[in-house]
Design an enzyme around this catalytic site. Structure first.
Site, PDB file in Angstrom:
ATOM      1  N   ASP A   1       0.829  -1.219   0.000  1.00 18.25           N
ATOM      2  CA  ASP A   1       0.000   0.000   0.000  1.00 18.25           C
ATOM      3  C   ASP A   1       0.859   1.263   0.000  1.00 18.25           C
ATOM      4  O   ASP A   1       0.375   2.357  -0.290  1.00 18.25           O
ATOM      5  CB  ASP A   1      -0.967   0.005   1.201  1.00 18.25           C
ATOM      6  CG  ASP A   1      -0.298  -0.074   2.563  1.00 18.25           C
ATOM      7  OD1 ASP A   1       0.944  -0.169   2.632  1.00 18.25           O
ATOM      8  OD2 ASP A   1      -1.021  -0.029   3.580  1.00 18.25           O
ATOM      9  N   GLU A   2       2.174   1.103   0.323  1.00 17.91           N
ATOM     10  CA  GLU A   2       3.030   2.296   0.442  1.00 17.91           C
ATOM     11  C   GLU A   2       3.225   3.004  -0.890  1.00 17.91           C
ATOM     12  O   GLU A   2       3.620   4.174  -0.907  1.00 17.91           O
ATOM     13  CB  GLU A   2       4.396   1.924   1.033  1.00 17.91           C
ATOM     14  CG  GLU A   2       4.283   1.328   2.410  1.00 17.91           C
ATOM     15  CD  GLU A   2       5.507   1.532   3.290  1.00 17.91           C
ATOM     16  OE1 GLU A   2       6.414   2.284   2.913  1.00 17.91           O
ATOM     17  OE2 GLU A   2       5.537   0.908   4.363  1.00 17.91           O
TER      18      GLU A   2
ATOM     19  N   TYR B   1      12.229   2.970  -0.599  1.00 19.13           N
ATOM     20  CA  TYR B   1      11.586   1.648  -0.654  1.00 19.13           C
ATOM     21  C   TYR B   1      10.313   1.695  -1.495  1.00 19.13           C
ATOM     22  O   TYR B   1      10.147   0.928  -2.447  1.00 19.13           O
ATOM     23  CB  TYR B   1      11.271   1.145   0.770  1.00 19.13           C
ATOM     24  CG  TYR B   1      10.244   0.029   0.778  1.00 19.13           C
ATOM     25  CD1 TYR B   1      10.558  -1.236   0.278  1.00 19.13           C
ATOM     26  CD2 TYR B   1       8.940   0.244   1.252  1.00 19.13           C
ATOM     27  CE1 TYR B   1       9.607  -2.251   0.253  1.00 19.13           C
ATOM     28  CE2 TYR B   1       7.984  -0.763   1.231  1.00 19.13           C
ATOM     29  CZ  TYR B   1       8.328  -2.013   0.730  1.00 19.13           C
ATOM     30  OH  TYR B   1       7.387  -3.010   0.687  1.00 19.13           O
TER      31      TYR B   1
ATOM     32  N   LYS C   1       9.358  -0.057  -5.151  1.00 14.35           N
ATOM     33  CA  LYS C   1       8.225  -0.977  -5.353  1.00 14.35           C
ATOM     34  C   LYS C   1       7.291  -0.420  -6.430  1.00 14.35           C
ATOM     35  O   LYS C   1       6.756  -1.163  -7.261  1.00 14.35           O
ATOM     36  CB  LYS C   1       7.452  -1.182  -4.047  1.00 14.35           C
ATOM     37  CG  LYS C   1       8.180  -1.964  -2.972  1.00 14.35           C
ATOM     38  CD  LYS C   1       8.438  -3.421  -3.324  1.00 14.35           C
ATOM     39  CE  LYS C   1       7.177  -4.264  -3.332  1.00 14.35           C
ATOM     40  NZ  LYS C   1       7.512  -5.721  -3.525  1.00 14.35           N
TER      41      LYS C   1
HETATM   42  P1  NAD Z   1      11.460  -9.723   4.074  1.00 16.41           P
HETATM   43  O1  NAD Z   1      12.451  -8.622   4.045  1.00 16.41           O
HETATM   44  O2  NAD Z   1      11.132 -10.379   5.366  1.00 16.41           O
HETATM   45  O3  NAD Z   1      11.911 -10.904   3.075  1.00 16.41           O
HETATM   46  C1  NAD Z   1      12.442 -10.652   1.818  1.00 16.41           C
HETATM   47  C2  NAD Z   1      13.029 -11.951   1.276  1.00 16.41           C
HETATM   48  O4  NAD Z   1      13.547 -11.695  -0.045  1.00 16.41           O
HETATM   49  C3  NAD Z   1      14.217 -12.482   2.100  1.00 16.41           C
HETATM   50  O5  NAD Z   1      14.079 -13.862   2.292  1.00 16.41           O
HETATM   51  C4  NAD Z   1      15.435 -12.168   1.251  1.00 16.41           C
HETATM   52  O6  NAD Z   1      16.511 -13.070   1.431  1.00 16.41           O
HETATM   53  C5  NAD Z   1      14.845 -12.267  -0.161  1.00 16.41           C
HETATM   54  N1  NAD Z   1      15.615 -11.492  -1.144  1.00 16.41           N
HETATM   55  C6  NAD Z   1      16.018 -10.202  -1.034  1.00 16.41           C
HETATM   56  N2  NAD Z   1      16.712  -9.841  -2.131  1.00 16.41           N
HETATM   57  C7  NAD Z   1      16.720 -10.917  -2.960  1.00 16.41           C
HETATM   58  C8  NAD Z   1      17.247 -11.158  -4.254  1.00 16.41           C
HETATM   59  N3  NAD Z   1      17.927 -10.208  -4.926  1.00 16.41           N
HETATM   60  N4  NAD Z   1      17.060 -12.379  -4.822  1.00 16.41           N
HETATM   61  C9  NAD Z   1      16.367 -13.347  -4.153  1.00 16.41           C
HETATM   62  N5  NAD Z   1      15.872 -13.174  -2.922  1.00 16.41           N
HETATM   63  C10 NAD Z   1      16.026 -11.975  -2.338  1.00 16.41           C
HETATM   64  O7  NAD Z   1      10.158  -9.132   3.375  1.00 16.41           O
HETATM   65  P2  NAD Z   1       8.608  -9.391   3.714  1.00 16.41           P
HETATM   66  O8  NAD Z   1       8.179  -8.486   4.801  1.00 16.41           O
HETATM   67  O9  NAD Z   1       8.378 -10.862   3.818  1.00 16.41           O
HETATM   68  O10 NAD Z   1       7.943  -8.844   2.356  1.00 16.41           O
HETATM   69  C11 NAD Z   1       7.790  -9.705   1.238  1.00 16.41           C
HETATM   70  C12 NAD Z   1       7.162  -8.918   0.093  1.00 16.41           C
HETATM   71  O11 NAD Z   1       5.907  -8.407   0.499  1.00 16.41           O
HETATM   72  C13 NAD Z   1       7.986  -7.711  -0.348  1.00 16.41           C
HETATM   73  O12 NAD Z   1       7.926  -7.632  -1.746  1.00 16.41           O
HETATM   74  C14 NAD Z   1       7.297  -6.522   0.305  1.00 16.41           C
HETATM   75  O13 NAD Z   1       7.454  -5.364  -0.477  1.00 16.41           O
HETATM   76  C15 NAD Z   1       5.853  -6.991   0.292  1.00 16.41           C
HETATM   77  N6  NAD Z   1       4.987  -6.463   1.363  1.00 16.41           N
HETATM   78  C16 NAD Z   1       5.377  -6.548   2.678  1.00 16.41           C
HETATM   79  C17 NAD Z   1       4.505  -6.105   3.682  1.00 16.41           C
HETATM   80  C18 NAD Z   1       4.881  -6.198   5.147  1.00 16.41           C
HETATM   81  O14 NAD Z   1       4.147  -5.691   5.988  1.00 16.41           O
HETATM   82  N7  NAD Z   1       5.979  -6.853   5.509  1.00 16.41           N
HETATM   83  C19 NAD Z   1       3.265  -5.555   3.329  1.00 16.41           C
HETATM   84  C20 NAD Z   1       2.924  -5.465   1.977  1.00 16.41           C
HETATM   85  C21 NAD Z   1       3.780  -5.943   1.003  1.00 16.41           C
HETATM   86  O1  DAU Z   2       2.431  -0.861   4.553  1.00 15.29           O
HETATM   87  C1  DAU Z   2       3.109  -1.997   4.095  1.00 15.29           C
HETATM   88  C2  DAU Z   2       4.566  -1.903   4.491  1.00 15.29           C
HETATM   89  O2  DAU Z   2       4.634  -2.159   5.886  1.00 15.29           O
HETATM   90  C3  DAU Z   2       5.459  -2.863   3.719  1.00 15.29           C
HETATM   91  O3  DAU Z   2       5.438  -2.531   2.353  1.00 15.29           O
HETATM   92  C4  DAU Z   2       6.906  -2.801   4.235  1.00 15.29           C
HETATM   93  O4  DAU Z   2       7.704  -3.779   3.586  1.00 15.29           O
HETATM   94  C5  DAU Z   2       6.877  -3.089   5.725  1.00 15.29           C
HETATM   95  O5  DAU Z   2       8.184  -2.961   6.263  1.00 15.29           O
HETATM   96  C6  DAU Z   2       5.931  -2.128   6.449  1.00 15.29           C
HETATM   97  O6  DAU Z   2       6.457  -0.781   6.373  1.00 15.29           O
HETATM   98  P1  DAU Z   2       6.397   0.227   7.611  1.00 15.29           P
HETATM   99  O7  DAU Z   2       7.431   1.266   7.439  1.00 15.29           O
HETATM  100  O8  DAU Z   2       5.000   0.698   7.838  1.00 15.29           O
HETATM  101  O9  DAU Z   2       6.754  -0.805   8.798  1.00 15.29           O
HETATM  102  P2  DAU Z   2       7.657  -0.641  10.114  1.00 15.29           P
HETATM  103  O10 DAU Z   2       7.379  -1.836  10.969  1.00 15.29           O
HETATM  104  O11 DAU Z   2       9.072  -0.306   9.792  1.00 15.29           O
HETATM  105  O12 DAU Z   2       7.019   0.647  10.817  1.00 15.29           O
HETATM  106  C7  DAU Z   2       5.644   0.676  11.181  1.00 15.29           C
HETATM  107  C8  DAU Z   2       5.385   2.040  11.780  1.00 15.29           C
HETATM  108  O13 DAU Z   2       6.072   2.150  13.024  1.00 15.29           O
HETATM  109  C9  DAU Z   2       5.902   3.191  10.918  1.00 15.29           C
HETATM  110  O14 DAU Z   2       4.979   4.282  11.007  1.00 15.29           O
HETATM  111  C10 DAU Z   2       7.228   3.560  11.560  1.00 15.29           C
HETATM  112  C11 DAU Z   2       7.009   3.232  13.021  1.00 15.29           C
HETATM  113  N1  DAU Z   2       8.217   2.789  13.763  1.00 15.29           N
HETATM  114  C12 DAU Z   2       8.961   1.788  13.245  1.00 15.29           C
HETATM  115  C13 DAU Z   2      10.105   1.340  13.899  1.00 15.29           C
HETATM  116  C14 DAU Z   2      10.948   0.235  13.316  1.00 15.29           C
HETATM  117  C15 DAU Z   2       8.536   3.381  14.985  1.00 15.29           C
HETATM  118  O15 DAU Z   2       7.823   4.285  15.460  1.00 15.29           O
HETATM  119  N2  DAU Z   2       9.652   2.933  15.632  1.00 15.29           N
HETATM  120  C16 DAU Z   2      10.481   1.955  15.133  1.00 15.29           C
HETATM  121  O16 DAU Z   2      11.515   1.638  15.778  1.00 15.29           O
END
Ligand code: NAD
Ligand code: DAU
Length: 361
Positions: free
Chosen positions: A133-134, A158, A162
């Protein structure tokens, strides 16, 4: 068979574990194993003939081509990414490389493979881009939640990387006819979440007696979804989504960061009261919330995300199964039950990150 990229990360690992619970279709996991990739997340699949792991980079086109020819997947579910906003502020290069170049490489390899498939397999093939959603940017407090028609306004390296990847995916559909699907999910939480992200960081720091860092005033709002519900949404979209379409995925749980941290503290207070009482094993009777510290804000910090997931609900019948209360309680319990996993991911690389970003000694 399906090819999953980034399956050793947080969401990818949950996705593969869930996939093999609900289907017998084999999975090929291509993951580079960066600091965020942890094969231990999938240790329960050791010896399972339905699971194949290949350590490799999605930017390595010959490797991706060889894997497609050898395993002939009917779909690619593309999770692999650099995913942490704060890291993208310190070092954007890796984000452009993996998220943009890597997606481009996968698309080109997929297009070459797909274009040679027999007609029926060609029609059934899918490339699923797991987006966020970012890419939509930040909402004002009174604005309606993001729909799929919301313009792209990414604000961090980031989210810009994306967004660039999403544009390539769209173009490969429009220009070449590649059958793509894109999902935009809100913030996930749950097991195997790397403790650089807010919820696991707070759990791990609270238990270690360390500060719980809140950026700025802590009133930034995110829409939280349990990771298993995101995995189910991807399965729905892969099965019945219309090629070329995007689908928003969200839990309808808009919460300010400070509320999130307080809820985590309240659960920890109930499940594992803070130590420090007069005798061994006795609690000091205080809440973990006293460890909260307000720290400098994240540059370009998006104020609010909110997702309108009605298209996915209406067209594909997906609904989140987990409430925020039940999902968060499960998550906190998981971390309490897996101290060894936490200890092992807190490697040298993780400690270096804490030092660079939070200045922790
Ligand atoms: P993560 O950082 O936990 O995992 C990423 C994985 O990708 C790791 O296992 C890493 O080793 C692998 N990777 C990184 N670079 C690579 C490369 N060049 N080749 C092959 N593998 C590689 O990420 P996540 O939180 O599991 O997110 C997964 C996907 O979902 C991402 O595309 C992210 O943008 C998307 N997403 C995440 C969230 C969230 O809240 N975490 C929400 C919405 C979308
Ligand atoms: O919205 C989806 C996204 O959510 C994904 O695309 C990203 O991959 C995932 O990392 C996540 O992004 P955020 O930046 O929202 O997640 P994060 O957990 O880093 O932070 C959540 C919120 O908390 C954000 O507003 C920043 C704040 N934060 C984060 C950290 C690590 C703090 O206040 N303190 C902290 O130490």
């Amino acid at each position: 068979m399906i090819l999953v990229t980034g399956g050793a990360g947080f969401i990818g690992a949950n996705f593969i574990l869930d996939w093999l619970q609900v289907t017998d279709e084999p999975v090929l996991n291509l993951d580079k194993l960066t600091y965020a990739g942890n094969p231990e997340n999938l240790a329960s699949l050791a010896g399972d003939a339905r699971y194949v792991f290949v350590q490799g980079d999605i930017c390595d086109r010959p490797l991706v081509e060889r894997l497609l020819q050898r395993y002939r997947p009917r779909a690619i579910v593309h999770f692999a990414a650099e995913s942490h906003v704060d890291r993208s502020l310190h070092g954007p290069e890796a984000f452009l490389r993996t998220n943009v170049d890597g997606t481009f490489t996968l698309l080109e390899a997929a297009r070459a493979y797909w274009s040679e498939l027999p007609a029926a397999e060609k029609a059934a093939f899918r490339f699923h881009q797991v987006s966020t959603d970012e890419v939509y940017g930040s909402l004002s407090p009174e604005a309606a939640p993001f729909t799929e028609a919301h313009p792209y306004r990414p604000n961090s390296p980031y989210s810009a990387s994306k967004a660039a990847a999403d544009h390539l995916v769209r173009a490969w559909h429009r220009s070449y006819g590649l059958p793509v699907l894109t999902s935009h999910c809100s913030n996930n939480y749950g097991p195997y979440h790397f403790p650089e992200k807010l919820i696991p960081l707070v759990i791990v720091n609270a238990l270690a007696g360390k500060p719980l860092p809140i950026y700025g005033d802590g009133q930034q709002v995110r829409d939280w979804l349990y990771v298993g519900d995101h995995c189910a949404a991807i399965r729905h979209i892969l099965a019945a989504g219309r090629p070329g379409e995007s689908y928003n995925v969200g839990g309808g749980n808009e919460l300010a960061n400070l509320d999130i941290v307080q809820k985590v503290c309240a659960l920890l207070d109930a499940f594992r009261p803070r130590p420090g009482g007069e005798s061994d094993g006795e609690s000091d009777g205080k809440s973990y919330a006293r460890q909260i510290r307000f720290v400098a804000d994240r540059p370009g910090h998006d104020r609010r995300y909110a997702i309108d997931a009605s298209k996915l609900e209406r067209e594909l019948g997906w609904r989140p199964a987990e409430s925020f209360a039940s999902g968060l309680a499960k998550t906190v319990r998981w971390y309490l039950d897996h101290p060894d996993w936490v200890a092992r991911v807190q490697s040298g690389a993780y400690r270096d990150w804490l030092q660079t970003h939070y200045g922790e000694p």
